[in-house]
Design a protein around this motif. Sequence first.
Motif, PDB file in Angstrom:
ATOM      1  N   HIS A 158     -11.055  43.445 -17.361  1.00  0.00           N
ATOM      2  CA  HIS A 158     -11.209  44.242 -18.574  1.00  0.00           C
ATOM      3  C   HIS A 158     -12.065  43.597 -19.655  1.00  0.00           C
ATOM      4  CE1 HIS A 158      -7.251  46.135 -17.116  1.00  0.00           C
ATOM      5  NE2 HIS A 158      -8.237  46.964 -16.851  1.00  0.00           N
TER       6      HIS A 158
ATOM      7  N   GLY B 217     -16.861  43.884 -17.238  1.00  0.00           N
ATOM      8  CA  GLY B 217     -16.238  44.674 -16.182  1.00  0.00           C
ATOM      9  C   GLY B 217     -16.236  46.157 -16.447  1.00  0.00           C
ATOM     10  N   ILE B 218     -16.327  46.556 -17.734  1.00  0.00           N
ATOM     11  CA  ILE B 218     -16.141  47.970 -18.069  1.00  0.00           C
ATOM     12  C   ILE B 218     -17.290  48.597 -18.868  1.00  0.00           C
ATOM     13  CG2 ILE B 218     -13.625  47.939 -17.957  1.00  0.00           C
ATOM     14  CD1 ILE B 218     -13.536  47.525 -20.975  1.00  0.00           C
TER      15      ILE B 218
ATOM     16  N   LYS C 230     -16.937  42.909 -12.433  1.00  0.00           N
ATOM     17  CA  LYS C 230     -16.158  43.988 -11.844  1.00  0.00           C
ATOM     18  C   LYS C 230     -14.707  43.552 -11.639  1.00  0.00           C
ATOM     19  CE  LYS C 230     -15.855  46.653  -7.525  1.00  0.00           C
ATOM     20  NZ  LYS C 230     -16.538  47.005  -6.252  1.00  0.00           N
TER      21      LYS C 230
ATOM     22  N   ASN D 159     -19.043  50.528 -12.573  1.00  0.00           N
ATOM     23  CA  ASN D 159     -18.297  49.412 -13.174  1.00  0.00           C
ATOM     24  C   ASN D 159     -19.249  48.245 -13.338  1.00  0.00           C
ATOM     25  OD1 ASN D 159     -16.863  49.691 -10.042  1.00  0.00           O
ATOM     26  ND2 ASN D 159     -18.217  47.976 -10.438  1.00  0.00           N
ATOM     27  N   GLY D 160     -18.755  47.161 -13.912  1.00  0.00           N
ATOM     28  CA  GLY D 160     -19.602  45.990 -14.078  1.00  0.00           C
ATOM     29  C   GLY D 160     -19.992  45.382 -12.750  1.00  0.00           C
TER      30      GLY D 160
ATOM     31  N   TRP E 145      -7.560  50.987 -20.912  1.00  0.00           N
ATOM     32  CA  TRP E 145      -7.740  50.635 -19.501  1.00  0.00           C
ATOM     33  C   TRP E 145      -6.477  49.937 -19.010  1.00  0.00           C
ATOM     34  CZ3 TRP E 145     -11.140  49.729 -23.427  1.00  0.00           C
ATOM     35  CH2 TRP E 145     -12.385  50.380 -23.374  1.00  0.00           C
TER      36      TRP E 145
ATOM     37  N   PRO F 230     -12.449  49.378 -14.124  1.00  0.00           N
ATOM     38  CA  PRO F 230     -13.443  48.412 -13.674  1.00  0.00           C
ATOM     39  C   PRO F 230     -13.637  48.327 -12.163  1.00  0.00           C
ATOM     40  CG  PRO F 230     -11.439  47.250 -14.259  1.00  0.00           C
ATOM     41  CD  PRO F 230     -11.205  48.698 -14.586  1.00  0.00           C
ATOM     42  N   THR F 231     -13.115  49.290 -11.388  1.00  0.00           N
ATOM     43  CA  THR F 231     -13.396  49.335  -9.955  1.00  0.00           C
ATOM     44  C   THR F 231     -13.767  50.752  -9.529  1.00  0.00           C
ATOM     45  OG1 THR F 231     -11.055  49.619  -9.393  1.00  0.00           O
ATOM     46  CG2 THR F 231     -11.924  47.365  -9.364  1.00  0.00           C
TER      47      THR F 231
ATOM     48  N   TYR G 142     -18.786  53.073 -21.635  1.00  0.00           N
ATOM     49  CA  TYR G 142     -17.704  52.491 -20.855  1.00  0.00           C
ATOM     50  C   TYR G 142     -17.345  53.369 -19.664  1.00  0.00           C
ATOM     51  CZ  TYR G 142     -16.815  49.193 -24.652  1.00  0.00           C
ATOM     52  OH  TYR G 142     -16.933  48.196 -25.587  1.00  0.00           O
TER      53      TYR G 142
ATOM     54  N   SER H 274     -12.731  54.630 -11.289  1.00  0.00           N
ATOM     55  CA  SER H 274     -13.837  54.954 -12.175  1.00  0.00           C
ATOM     56  C   SER H 274     -14.417  56.322 -11.831  1.00  0.00           C
ATOM     57  CB  SER H 274     -14.923  53.877 -12.068  1.00  0.00           C
ATOM     58  OG  SER H 274     -16.062  54.220 -12.823  1.00  0.00           O
TER      59      SER H 274
END
Length: 471
Positions: free
Chosen positions: A310, A314-315, A307, A289-290, A383, A77-78, A73, A82
């Motif tokens: 959650h 995305g994570i 992205k 991130n995703g 998160w 997610p951005t 993980y 991150s």
Amino acid sequence: MKKLLVLAFAMYIPIGCVAQQKKVTSGTKQPNIVLLFADDAGYADFGFQGSKEMITPNLDKLAAQGVRFTQAYVTHPTCGPSRAGLITGKSQYRFGYEENNVPTFMSAVSAADGDEMGLPVEEITMADYLKQQGYSTAIFGKWHLGGADRFHPTKRGFDEFYGFRGGARSYFEYTEEPKEPQNKLERGFGKFKEHDGYLTDVLADEAILFIEKNVKADKPFFAFISFNAVHTPMDAKPEDLAQFPNLTGNRKIVAAMGLALDRAVGNIMDKLKELDVDDNTIVVFTNDNGGPSDKNGSSNYPLSGIKSNHLEGGIRVPFLMKYPGKLKSGIIYDKPISTFDLLPTFYKAAGGNLEDLKDIDGVDLLPYINGTNNERPHETLFWKRDARAAIRKGDWKLIRFPDRPTQLFYLPNDEKEMKNLSAVEPERFRNMYKELFAWETTIERPRWLLKKQYEKQDIERMDAHWDKKEF
């Protein structure tokens, strides 16, 4: 004169780091460290992740030579947050780095805007710690941890920098001033000059020069190659595009960009072998991130989400680690880890004492991977972004939304997060909800906030990529 230089260096080291100033003096040669970091790559977009469309032979080889993590993980997610979690080894929420640091034209709503949004200068970085262990340190590519001079990589523990301070730029040379000055290519501090060729290739070339120089000097090195691939803009070389005749649109372009990323990784790996240092080099590959599937054509299959949200898409990110002599090849590790684990893992491998690392959230991963410690590296992960938040506790995950009731999922049976079990597990749901709130009371308020319109956009994007879920 030497005494004066030592004194000057000691005065530069942040307060609280005195315990890390000693270089390792044991008979064990310190490993070199290469961190390969992709940007906005899709979870599924690599051969080692099962893709039949992407061409990634070099990364597939790395996966076969090391450990592949199936539940790795990021801390957010951005991009910016991150990176802040990764480079400090701690949850960036604890120092208020909750929102992405965005270009000025996106209009953040905060006392801090544009260049002023960055990693607080009092935070100690991965490069700071490794430099104190005697390493040469360099970062190549995307920084995105502050555009102001005080946030510059060369003031955050890196001896060398070749890249750009901002979040996204052209892969080709700018022929006129870019819209966002943070994205000009820079060497060292304040020396701006555009490159020749395709940036993904150029970053690998620059990293190779750094590696060669330090191998010749017989000095351990930390090379952080922070690729902007495969982030927008969608730029690819014609010869790379030609390798994907059956794909169209952004899917074709992201495949070509991924091919260039894999080629760059291969060039670095080949150089390590050529210089006969590959057996004493830790190599990690992961992503920030995703994938933003709606922006760059990436795929996070089989996960839902993209992205900025959650959901797992995305994570949860691809993650590989090779450490010859310490980790067996071809291993799959399936317990949750986080990118903030990299700092203590690297620091310990460099000969540092983990007790000297103060106020971090990451752990040294090696005992867990090798089976010395059979527990999970993290029983609980958190998160947050504005009103949204998530907690993973064991195999259960709770997500709080701003526009609908909170939901609870059991990930082993529901990787796509389609079955809300909040009504089936009311006590668990209540306890996890309360634990999430209790954690929130321990963190700092965000240092800056974006306009609410961006929060609305993120929710709409999430719903568009949450497989046929009805609310």
